[in-house]
Design a protein around this motif. Structure first.
Motif, short mmCIF file in Angstrom:
data_model
loop_
_atom_site.label_atom_id
_atom_site.label_comp_id
_atom_site.label_asym_id
_atom_site.label_seq_id
_atom_site.Cartn_x
_atom_site.Cartn_y
_atom_site.Cartn_z
N GLY A 13 0.79 -1.23 0.00
CA GLY A 13 0.00 0.00 0.00
C GLY A 13 0.82 1.27 0.00
O GLY A 13 0.27 2.36 0.13
N ARG A 30 -10.22 5.03 -5.71
CA ARG A 30 -9.68 5.00 -4.35
C ARG A 30 -10.24 3.80 -3.59
O ARG A 30 -9.54 3.20 -2.77
CB ARG A 30 -10.05 6.29 -3.63
N SER A 34 -8.14 0.91 -1.68
CA SER A 34 -8.38 0.62 -0.27
C SER A 34 -8.59 -0.89 -0.08
O SER A 34 -8.04 -1.50 0.84
CB SER A 34 -9.60 1.42 0.18
N ARG A 35 -9.35 -1.46 -1.02
CA ARG A 35 -9.63 -2.90 -0.95
C ARG A 35 -8.35 -3.71 -1.15
O ARG A 35 -8.05 -4.64 -0.40
CB ARG A 35 -10.68 -3.26 -2.01
N SER A 37 -5.18 -2.79 -0.79
CA SER A 37 -4.10 -2.55 0.17
C SER A 37 -4.50 -2.91 1.59
O SER A 37 -3.65 -3.15 2.44
CB SER A 37 -3.69 -1.08 0.13
N LEU A 39 -5.76 -0.75 3.40
CA LEU A 39 -5.59 0.51 4.14
C LEU A 39 -6.94 1.22 4.27
O LEU A 39 -7.86 0.99 3.47
CB LEU A 39 -4.62 1.44 3.40
N SER A 40 -7.03 2.11 5.25
CA SER A 40 -8.29 2.84 5.43
C SER A 40 -8.48 3.83 4.28
O SER A 40 -7.49 4.29 3.68
CB SER A 40 -8.24 3.62 6.75
N PRO A 41 -9.75 4.16 3.93
CA PRO A 41 -10.00 5.11 2.85
C PRO A 41 -9.27 6.44 3.07
O PRO A 41 -8.78 7.04 2.11
CB PRO A 41 -11.51 5.31 2.90
N THR A 43 -6.37 6.98 4.61
CA THR A 43 -4.93 6.82 4.32
C THR A 43 -4.72 6.76 2.81
O THR A 43 -3.80 7.38 2.26
CB THR A 43 -4.37 5.54 4.98
N VAL A 44 -5.59 6.00 2.13
CA VAL A 44 -5.47 5.89 0.67
C VAL A 44 -5.64 7.27 0.04
O VAL A 44 -4.86 7.69 -0.82
CB VAL A 44 -6.52 4.90 0.10
N SER A 45 -6.64 8.02 0.50
CA SER A 45 -6.89 9.36 -0.05
C SER A 45 -5.68 10.26 0.11
O SER A 45 -5.28 10.97 -0.80
CB SER A 45 -8.10 10.01 0.62
#
Ligand SMILES: [Zn+2]
Length: 391
Positions: A13, A30, A34-35, A37, A39-41, A43-45
């Motif tokens: 991620g 995004r 998120s799916r 990785s 990771l939380s949305p 963090t991805v953003s």
């Protein structure tokens, strides 16, 4: 999680991986990132925004709606940032531009005369990179932005001290010993320049494109010269100075032991490289001028050439058997022009099975590098991408 998974997992991620997912089409939003990785949305953003502000990603149009607000689609901008890559060989250089996900944008092969010396050769190749950046067909009407070129990766067919980018005692590059490639290039471009040897670039290029799931690998580059690059725990292993994997002057059993350019005799390079095959055939009175001629003879089933190719394969296999027993890789893959030489490959494989521990060969893959002629520039580009895009 095993200890071996750690380096790969630590990168999960990271911006570089998010970029690669978008570039390969694995992710278009995004939510996809998120799916993939985990990771939380938010963090991805945050990471996507950073990539957009660096010009490495863009958001275009609207994606497919699932009833709510239509999501914007992520893409790697065409005509955007590129890295330059130079894979210098004994007689030719492959020069290209690649996008920041490692895809080739443009590439061409140029004839090269190594003996013209580093200033002339590298000067011409840097000019070629600049010309490719300037002629990018996908660039905007005003031409590519001045900042389009983010860095240049250069592969040299000889030993390179990694920390300094200096060439140290190359065997077939008269006039290049001690030349500071990085400093020379730094005086001609203001983007970062990263220099490595050609076998390491092949290893990195093959690892990222053909064998990304194999964390322990040895890639042999067998052309005019012979060398190898090592991937250990998913990373290029250079050792203390950058000479890790350089098998060219390991001694093999050969009688008589042919003299080597390094001053010793019986080195792998003096027995099994393309240059060695040319010399040996000429010594037997065969009129052959270069490696292309040797390969043609082998393809035609010529007895002398085939016997030499088998002997070369055995020599490579002997050295690799030590490497495999010591390092226990998942794959040994051979690339370069001699990789298509079937008698060489067959005797290399046979020697490996004969000389290695059963546990080391039980699941070992022994293959050709299946990544094509752009594997070197792809590796060069990834060197730069790893430098300019945070993991
Ligand atoms: Zn030698």
């Amino acid at each position: 999680m095993t200890i071996d998974d750690a380096p790969r997992d630590a990168l999960r991620g990271g911006p570089r991986e998010l970029l690669r997912w978008v570039a390969t089409g694995a992710a278009v939003s995004r939510a996809d990132l998120s799916r993939l990785s985990g990771l939380s949305p938010s963090t991805v953003s945050q990471r996507v925004e950073a990539l957009i502000s660096q010009g490495l990603l863009e958001e275009t149009g609207a994606g497919r709606s699932r009833g709510g607000r239509r999501p914007r689609q992520l893409a790697v901008p065409t005509g955007g940032a590129v890295v330059g890559a130079i894979d210098l060989g004994a007689h030719h250089a492959r020069v290209g531009t690649l996008d920041l996900s490692g895809r080739v944008v443009q590439a061409r092969t140029l004839p090269v005369r190594i003996e013209d010396g580093p200033e002339a050769v590298l000067g011409a190749l840097l000019a070629e990179v600049a010309a490719l950046v300037g002629s990018d067909p996908a660039a905007s009407a005003d031409g590519p932005a001045a900042g389009a070129l983010r860095g240049i990766g250069i592969g040299i067919p000889g030993p390179v001290q990694h920390a300094t980018g200096r060439i140290v005692s190359p065997s077939r590059m008269p006039g290049w010993n001690g030349f500071d490639v990085a400093a020379f290039c730094a005086g001609r471009t203001d983007v970062p320049v990263i220099v490595d040897n050609d076998a390491n670039l092949m290893a990195l290029g093959a690892h990222r494109t053909a064998y990304p799931e194999l964390d322990h690998a040895v890639y042999i580059k067998a052309g005019t010269g012979i060398g190898s690059g090592v991937i250990s725990s998913g990373r290029l292993h250079r050792g203390a100075q950058g000479s890790a994997g350089d098998i060219s002057h390991c001694r093999v059993v050969a009688d008589p032991a042919p003299p080597c350019t390094c001053g010793n005799a019986g080195c792998l390079e003096a027995v099994a490289s393309g240059a060695a095959l040319v010399t040996a055939l000429r010594g037997q009175g065969v009129a052959v001028s270069d490696l292309t001629g040797v390969i043609r003879l082998i393809d035609d089933g010529d007895r002398q050439a085939t016997a030499l190719a088998r002997q070369a394969g055995r020599a490579v296999g002997e050295i690799l058997a030590v490497v495999v027993n010591f390092f226990n890789p998942q794959v040994v893959a051979i690339g370069g022009r001699l990789a298509d030489c079937e008698p060489l490959l067959a005797s290399m494989r046979a020697t490996l099975y004969e000389r290695c521990l059963p546990l080391a060969t039980q699941t070992l893959l022994i293959e050709r590098v299946a990544a094509g002629q752009d594997v070197g520039i792809t590796g060069a580009a990834h060197l730069v991408i790893d430098h300019v895009v945070a993991a």
